[in-house]
Design an enzyme around this catalytic site. Structure first.
Site, PDB file in Angstrom:
ATOM      1  NE  ARG A  63      18.723  56.327  46.252  1.00  0.00           N
ATOM      2  CZ  ARG A  63      19.223  55.417  47.085  1.00  0.00           C
ATOM      3  NH1 ARG A  63      19.490  55.741  48.328  1.00  0.00           N
ATOM      4  NH2 ARG A  63      19.448  54.193  46.675  1.00  0.00           N
ATOM      5  CD  GLU A 100      22.535  47.394  53.264  1.00  0.00           C
ATOM      6  OE1 GLU A 100      22.451  48.528  52.764  1.00  0.00           O
ATOM      7  OE2 GLU A 100      22.058  47.096  54.371  1.00  0.00           O
TER       8      GLU A 100
HETATM    9  C1  PRP Z   1      22.660  53.308  46.913  1.00  0.00           C
HETATM   10  C2  PRP Z   1      23.191  54.618  47.451  1.00  0.00           C
HETATM   11  C3  PRP Z   1      24.664  54.502  47.201  1.00  0.00           C
HETATM   12  C4  PRP Z   1      24.926  53.031  47.404  1.00  0.00           C
HETATM   13  C5  PRP Z   1      25.489  52.767  48.760  1.00  0.00           C
HETATM   14  O1  PRP Z   1      22.463  53.425  45.539  1.00  0.00           O
HETATM   15  O2  PRP Z   1      22.615  55.726  46.793  1.00  0.00           O
HETATM   16  O3  PRP Z   1      25.016  54.862  45.866  1.00  0.00           O
HETATM   17  O4  PRP Z   1      23.668  52.361  47.228  1.00  0.00           O
HETATM   18  O5  PRP Z   1      25.697  51.396  48.968  1.00  0.00           O
HETATM   19  P1  PRP Z   1      27.105  50.718  49.153  1.00  0.00           P
HETATM   20  O6  PRP Z   1      27.928  51.609  50.044  1.00  0.00           O
HETATM   21  O7  PRP Z   1      26.787  49.417  49.816  1.00  0.00           O
HETATM   22  O8  PRP Z   1      27.722  50.539  47.825  1.00  0.00           O
HETATM   23  P2  PRP Z   1      21.741  52.335  44.632  1.00  0.00           P
HETATM   24  O9  PRP Z   1      22.758  51.428  44.032  1.00  0.00           O
HETATM   25  O10 PRP Z   1      20.629  51.710  45.394  1.00  0.00           O
HETATM   26  O11 PRP Z   1      21.218  53.176  43.380  1.00  0.00           O
HETATM   27  P3  PRP Z   1      20.201  54.388  43.129  1.00  0.00           P
HETATM   28  O12 PRP Z   1      20.813  55.632  43.704  1.00  0.00           O
HETATM   29  O13 PRP Z   1      20.171  54.444  41.640  1.00  0.00           O
HETATM   30  O14 PRP Z   1      18.889  54.048  43.763  1.00  0.00           O
HETATM   31  N1  HPA Z   2      19.525  53.694  52.055  1.00  0.00           N
HETATM   32  C1  HPA Z   2      19.892  54.286  50.923  1.00  0.00           C
HETATM   33  N2  HPA Z   2      20.822  53.825  50.158  1.00  0.00           N
HETATM   34  C2  HPA Z   2      21.418  52.718  50.547  1.00  0.00           C
HETATM   35  C3  HPA Z   2      21.092  52.060  51.702  1.00  0.00           C
HETATM   36  C4  HPA Z   2      20.101  52.577  52.495  1.00  0.00           C
HETATM   37  O1  HPA Z   2      19.753  52.036  53.559  1.00  0.00           O
HETATM   38  N3  HPA Z   2      21.890  50.985  51.813  1.00  0.00           N
HETATM   39  C5  HPA Z   2      22.672  50.996  50.729  1.00  0.00           C
HETATM   40  N4  HPA Z   2      22.404  52.045  49.970  1.00  0.00           N
END
Ligand code: PRP
Ligand code: HPA
Length: 175
Positions: A63, A100
């Site tokens: 994202r 998380e």
């Molecule tokens: C989510 C979000 C951040 C990260 C935040 O990505 O877009 O990159 O988690 O979480 P944190 O602060 O606990 O590390 P995700 O790993 O779900 O990947 P995506 O964007 O590919 O869905």
């Molecule tokens: N939303 C999107 N991204 C995230 C979240 C959430 O709640 N927690 C950790 N990455």
């Protein structure tokens, strides 16, 4: 300011128990899908940092890419992808980290940055900070200078900001 924070607040959806039980997932896809809101948050980030304050944007898969590309285009700079393991084709630096809701590995091309290039790191959400901390380490090992970490939404109750070693963190909205 407040108006930009409201763009985020008005278009974030709480999704209970995604991707696992006990996590309330903040879904920003309605914000991305609305043209005025999307432009508003990109302009808000640019206004905060000011033109000429960074040389390149690093976007975190997946994202973060959406925001990084728009911001880089608006600022007239390039964009460097920080990717999940196994996606980049050439020599990489790697960092494992905890989320998380799981564990993962991020990578960046070893030659992605010119020495001391000023890098603005971009993602959608700052939660535990594991992703951000891993990215800061990667960018610095690759020779870049992290001038800031910017997110649309900070989940302050998860304490991510503390893991960023005093680097400036900017969130359009903090909850
Ligand atoms: C989510 C979000 C951040 C990260 C935040 O990505 O877009 O990159 O988690 O979480 P944190 O602060 O606990 O590390 P995700 O790993 O779900 O990947 P995506 O964007 O590919 O869905
Ligand atoms: N939303 C999107 N991204 C995230 C979240 C959430 O709640 N927690 C950790 N990455």
């Amino acid at each position: 300011g407040d108006a930009v924070a409201r763009l985020v607040a008005d278009r974030v959806l709480d999704v209970p128990d995604f991707p696992q039980a006990g996590v309330v997932f903040k879904d920003l896809s309605p914000l991305f899908a609305d043209g005025e809101s999307f432009r508003g948050v990109i302009d808000g980030i640019l206004e905060h940092y000011g033109r000429g304050s960074f040389d390149v944007v690093a976007g975190i898969e997946a994202r973060g890419f959406v925001i990084a590309a728009a911001l880089a285009y608006a600022a007239g700079v390039g964009v460097v992808p920080v990717r999940k393991a196994g996606k980049l084709p050439r020599e990489v630096l790697s960092a494992s980290y905890e989320l998380e809701y799981g564990e993962a590995v991020l990578e960046v091309h070893a030659d992605a940055f010119v020495a001391n290039q000023r890098v603005l790191v971009v993602d959608d959400v700052l939660a535990t900070g594991g992703t951000a901390e891993a990215t800061l380490g990667l960018v610095e090992r690759a020779g870049g200078t992290v001038v800031g970490f910017t997110v649309l939404l900070e989940l302050a109750f998860l304490g991510g900001r503390k893991r960023l070693a005093g680097r400036p963190v900017h969130a359009l909205l903090t909850v």
